[in-house]
Design a protein around this motif. Structure first.
Motif, PDB file in Angstrom:
ATOM      1  N   TRP A 176       0.849  -1.183   0.000  1.00 34.90           N
ATOM      2  CA  TRP A 176       0.000   0.000   0.000  1.00 34.90           C
ATOM      3  C   TRP A 176       0.886   1.235   0.000  1.00 34.90           C
ATOM      4  CZ3 TRP A 176      -0.622  -3.164   4.612  1.00 34.90           C
ATOM      5  CH2 TRP A 176       0.133  -2.721   5.697  1.00 34.90           C
ATOM      6  N   GLY A 177       0.322   2.374  -0.422  1.00 36.06           N
ATOM      7  CA  GLY A 177       1.016   3.648  -0.303  1.00 36.06           C
ATOM      8  C   GLY A 177       0.787   4.210   1.084  1.00 36.06           C
ATOM      9  N   THR A 178      -0.474   4.278   1.487  1.00 35.92           N
ATOM     10  CA  THR A 178      -0.845   4.629   2.852  1.00 35.92           C
ATOM     11  C   THR A 178      -2.265   4.151   3.115  1.00 35.92           C
ATOM     12  OG1 THR A 178      -0.843   6.401   4.511  1.00 35.92           O
ATOM     13  CG2 THR A 178      -1.793   6.932   2.364  1.00 35.92           C
ATOM     14  N   LEU A 179      -2.570   3.884   4.381  1.00 39.08           N
ATOM     15  CA  LEU A 179      -3.909   3.497   4.813  1.00 39.08           C
ATOM     16  C   LEU A 179      -4.424   4.584   5.739  1.00 39.08           C
ATOM     17  CD1 LEU A 179      -3.240  -0.257   5.755  1.00 39.08           C
ATOM     18  CD2 LEU A 179      -4.010   0.648   3.548  1.00 39.08           C
ATOM     19  N   ALA A 180      -5.523   5.241   5.364  1.00 43.99           N
ATOM     20  CA  ALA A 180      -6.114   6.302   6.182  1.00 43.99           C
ATOM     21  C   ALA A 180      -7.321   5.741   6.921  1.00 43.99           C
ATOM     22  CB  ALA A 180      -6.516   7.487   5.309  1.00 43.99           C
ATOM     23  N   ILE A 181      -7.331   5.881   8.238  1.00 36.29           N
ATOM     24  CA  ILE A 181      -8.401   5.317   9.066  1.00 36.29           C
ATOM     25  C   ILE A 181      -9.289   6.444   9.573  1.00 36.29           C
ATOM     26  CG2 ILE A 181      -8.895   4.246  11.293  1.00 36.29           C
ATOM     27  CD1 ILE A 181      -6.041   3.133   9.026  1.00 36.29           C
ATOM     28  N   TYR A 182     -10.588   6.311   9.323  1.00 38.26           N
ATOM     29  CA  TYR A 182     -11.585   7.285   9.740  1.00 38.26           C
ATOM     30  C   TYR A 182     -12.503   6.632  10.776  1.00 38.26           C
ATOM     31  CZ  TYR A 182     -10.114   9.849   5.557  1.00 38.26           C
ATOM     32  OH  TYR A 182      -9.384  10.519   4.614  1.00 38.26           O
ATOM     33  N   THR A 183     -12.779   7.371  11.874  1.00 39.41           N
ATOM     34  CA  THR A 183     -13.591   6.822  12.953  1.00 39.41           C
ATOM     35  C   THR A 183     -14.726   7.779  13.305  1.00 39.41           C
ATOM     36  OG1 THR A 183     -12.176   7.824  14.649  1.00 39.41           O
ATOM     37  CG2 THR A 183     -11.604   5.601  13.915  1.00 39.41           C
ATOM     38  N   CYS A 184     -15.688   7.252  14.029  1.00 35.68           N
ATOM     39  CA  CYS A 184     -16.871   8.019  14.434  1.00 35.68           C
ATOM     40  C   CYS A 184     -16.461   9.289  15.177  1.00 35.68           C
ATOM     41  CB  CYS A 184     -17.765   7.148  15.316  1.00 35.68           C
ATOM     42  SG  CYS A 184     -19.226   8.000  15.974  1.00 35.68           S
ATOM     43  N   ALA A 185     -16.959  10.448  14.726  1.00 37.12           N
ATOM     44  CA  ALA A 185     -16.620  11.719  15.356  1.00 37.12           C
ATOM     45  C   ALA A 185     -17.075  11.762  16.810  1.00 37.12           C
ATOM     46  CB  ALA A 185     -17.242  12.877  14.578  1.00 37.12           C
ATOM     47  N   LYS A 186     -18.160  11.057  17.121  1.00 34.96           N
ATOM     48  CA  LYS A 186     -18.683  11.021  18.487  1.00 34.96           C
ATOM     49  C   LYS A 186     -18.100   9.860  19.284  1.00 34.96           C
ATOM     50  CE  LYS A 186     -23.129  13.226  17.411  1.00 34.96           C
ATOM     51  NZ  LYS A 186     -24.613  13.083  17.470  1.00 34.96           N
ATOM     52  N   SER A 187     -17.330   8.997  18.614  1.00 32.69           N
ATOM     53  CA  SER A 187     -16.814   7.785  19.253  1.00 32.69           C
ATOM     54  C   SER A 187     -17.935   7.115  20.040  1.00 32.69           C
ATOM     55  CB  SER A 187     -15.637   8.104  20.179  1.00 32.69           C
ATOM     56  OG  SER A 187     -14.905   6.923  20.475  1.00 32.69           O
ATOM     57  N   CYS A 188     -19.011   6.819  19.342  1.00 36.66           N
ATOM     58  CA  CYS A 188     -20.217   6.284  19.953  1.00 36.66           C
ATOM     59  C   CYS A 188     -19.918   4.995  20.714  1.00 36.66           C
ATOM     60  CB  CYS A 188     -21.284   6.027  18.893  1.00 36.66           C
ATOM     61  SG  CYS A 188     -20.788   4.827  17.629  1.00 36.66           S
ATOM     62  N   ASN A 189     -20.643   4.792  21.780  1.00 37.16           N
ATOM     63  CA  ASN A 189     -20.471   3.597  22.604  1.00 37.16           C
ATOM     64  C   ASN A 189     -21.588   2.623  22.266  1.00 37.16           C
ATOM     65  OD1 ASN A 189     -19.812   1.719  24.503  1.00 37.16           O
ATOM     66  ND2 ASN A 189     -19.823   3.120  26.234  1.00 37.16           N
ATOM     67  N   MET A 190     -21.305   1.694  21.371  1.00 40.40           N
ATOM     68  CA  MET A 190     -22.307   0.740  20.901  1.00 40.40           C
ATOM     69  C   MET A 190     -22.371  -0.462  21.850  1.00 40.40           C
ATOM     70  SD  MET A 190     -23.356   2.189  17.988  1.00 40.40           S
ATOM     71  CE  MET A 190     -23.950   0.981  16.802  1.00 40.40           C
ATOM     72  N   SER A 191     -22.883  -0.229  23.054  1.00 41.00           N
ATOM     73  CA  SER A 191     -23.051  -1.305  24.045  1.00 41.00           C
ATOM     74  C   SER A 191     -21.741  -2.043  24.322  1.00 41.00           C
ATOM     75  CB  SER A 191     -24.125  -2.297  23.561  1.00 41.00           C
ATOM     76  OG  SER A 191     -25.346  -1.631  23.339  1.00 41.00           O
ATOM     77  N   SER A 192     -20.630  -1.293  24.308  1.00 42.81           N
ATOM     78  CA  SER A 192     -19.301  -1.836  24.620  1.00 42.81           C
ATOM     79  C   SER A 192     -18.825  -2.879  23.611  1.00 42.81           C
ATOM     80  CB  SER A 192     -19.286  -2.446  26.038  1.00 42.81           C
ATOM     81  OG  SER A 192     -19.589  -1.460  26.993  1.00 42.81           O
ATOM     82  N   HIS A 193     -19.509  -2.998  22.468  1.00 49.67           N
ATOM     83  CA  HIS A 193     -19.072  -3.946  21.455  1.00 49.67           C
ATOM     84  C   HIS A 193     -17.954  -3.341  20.608  1.00 49.67           C
ATOM     85  CE1 HIS A 193     -22.489  -6.176  22.762  1.00 49.67           C
ATOM     86  NE2 HIS A 193     -22.391  -7.064  21.798  1.00 49.67           N
ATOM     87  N   TYR A 194     -17.363  -4.165  19.783  1.00 54.07           N
ATOM     88  CA  TYR A 194     -16.348  -3.716  18.840  1.00 54.07           C
ATOM     89  C   TYR A 194     -17.058  -3.195  17.595  1.00 54.07           C
ATOM     90  CZ  TYR A 194     -12.639  -5.707  21.696  1.00 54.07           C
ATOM     91  OH  TYR A 194     -11.763  -5.963  22.721  1.00 54.07           O
ATOM     92  N   VAL A 195     -16.793  -1.936  17.253  1.00 52.76           N
ATOM     93  CA  VAL A 195     -17.467  -1.272  16.144  1.00 52.76           C
ATOM     94  C   VAL A 195     -16.517  -1.182  14.960  1.00 52.76           C
ATOM     95  CG1 VAL A 195     -18.622   0.839  15.399  1.00 52.76           C
ATOM     96  CG2 VAL A 195     -18.832   0.070  17.778  1.00 52.76           C
ATOM     97  N   GLU A 196     -16.986  -1.556  13.782  1.00 55.86           N
ATOM     98  CA  GLU A 196     -16.137  -1.461  12.589  1.00 55.86           C
ATOM     99  C   GLU A 196     -16.118  -0.028  12.090  1.00 55.86           C
ATOM    100  OE1 GLU A 196     -15.238  -3.617   8.282  1.00 55.86           O
ATOM    101  OE2 GLU A 196     -16.924  -4.292   9.513  1.00 55.86           O
TER     102      GLU A 196
END
Length: 357
Positions: free
Chosen positions: A325-345
């Motif tokens: 790869w050239g680079t991998l850019a990772i984007y995440t929830c702006a609110k970092s929502c807490n989905m019942s403590s599960h792992y969120v993709e």
């Protein structure tokens, strides 16, 4: 208030105890040091979307949000397929790459309220100690992911899939299956995990950068002029478009090279909701509309990127096709929502090195 600065991550050798779950590590390779025990991703969630094989753990970053009590502990986990052919497509993660987010409050059922100890444990844990969580959940002997399957003979070895059960059988479980002591003390090398390192992070010193923009502009002008003189018989509109594209692509690549020149060993650039990704090419840069919203409805924001230097540490070079790869850019929830403590993709954008640079 200005944007947060960039933190750089570097791969370094470290004692095994520093990479354990209770240390909340940032690390590359080995088995994942899962944060929360609830809602672990199942085998189907960690299969490559291209070839269907189990993905291997690539890296994890400990990235707590100090202003959020529900994200006092917070980690991001990146997985990738071991098959190079699955990485041919660029753009939105083509299924061979997956990133998960998990977070916990300071007071939880798994970790002490106090910071982790700075000294190594008196007795180092056995390898098998990493394959069972406090809640009783079993982890795969090959990859360290949730293991719903088990050996039908000894009932002690657990696996995420039949693929990994076969790997373990061939690697030595065929012999150790009837020897409980051997099973509990030795886990063979299945040639599946990536090499393990600690990720050490430090602020980027941008004041030391010396980027001569005037010199670069002169080079761009000379290149455009040279192109016009050499191909004056070709359609002028085509030449102008080609020169403009090449100039822009070269400029972005030049910026990339100059920015990392003082810290060429960097494997991570972290800057949540601050400076965006450092792109390696003018091609295949996502628009805002290309980044999907989180399942909770909030927008996703850039959090960190994985640099091509990591590939050197993964030992994936091959005479034939290699993971790339050239680079991998990772984007995440702006609110970092807490989905019942599960792992969120979350979302990954893969950019390759342009063929013109």
């Amino acid at each position: 208030m200005g944007s947060p600065g960039v933190e750089l991550g570097f791969a370094e050798e470290a004692a095994a105890w520093r990479l354990g779950r209770e240390q909340f590590p940032c690390k590359v390779g080995g088995r994942p040091a899962w944060l929360g025990e609830a809602g672990l991703p199942g085998p189907a969630e960690l299969r490559c979307g291209v070839c269907g094989q189990p993905c291997a753990f690539l890296l994890q970053l400990y990235a707590p949000l100090l202003d959020r009590p529900d994200a006092f502990h917070r980690s991001l986990f990146l997985f990738g397929c071991r098959r190079p052919s699955c990485y041919r497509l660029a753009g939105p993660a083509p299924g061979c790459l997956k990133v998960l987010r998990n977070q916990l409050p300071r007071k939880n059922d798994t970790y002490s309220y106090d910071p982790p100890p700075e000294e190594p444990p008196v007795e180092p844990p056995l390898p098998c100690g990493n394959l069972q969580l406090k809640c009783g959940a079993k982890l795969c002997r090959v990859c360290g992911c949730l293991a719903p399957k088990r050996c039908s003979k000894c009932h002690s070895a657990h696996y995420c899939s039949q693929d990994h059960q076969i790997k373990d059988w061939k690697a030595g479980h065929k012999v150790s299956c009837s020897q409980p002591d051997a099973l509990n003390s030795v886990i063979p090398d299945h040639n599946f995990l990536f090499p393990e390192y600690e990720i050490v992070r430090e602020p980027e010193e941008i004041d030391a950068l010396n980027i001569n923009e005037t010199e670069q502009e002169d080079l761009d002008k000379n290149k455009a002029a040279s192109t016009d003189e050499t191909f004056d018989s070709v359609d002028e509109n085509f030449l102008e478009a080609m020169a403009k594209h090449e100039t822009q692509d070269d400029k972005i690549f030049q910026k990339f090279k100059e920015r990392i020149s003082l810290d060429p060993e960097q494997i991570i650039r972290y800057c949540r909701d601050g400076e965006g990704p450092l792109w390696i090419s003018g091609e295949n840069i996502p628009q805002e509309t290309d980044i999907p919203d989180c399942l909770c409805g909030a927008k996703r924001i850039f959090e960190f990127q994985v640099m091509p230097q990591l590939l050197n540490h993964l030992k994936v070079d091959s005479i034939e096709e290699s993971i790339d790869w050239g680079t991998l850019a990772i984007y995440t929830c702006a609110k970092s929502c807490n989905m019942s403590s599960h792992y969120v993709e979350e979302f990954i954008w893969k950019q390759d090195i342009s063929s013109s640079v």
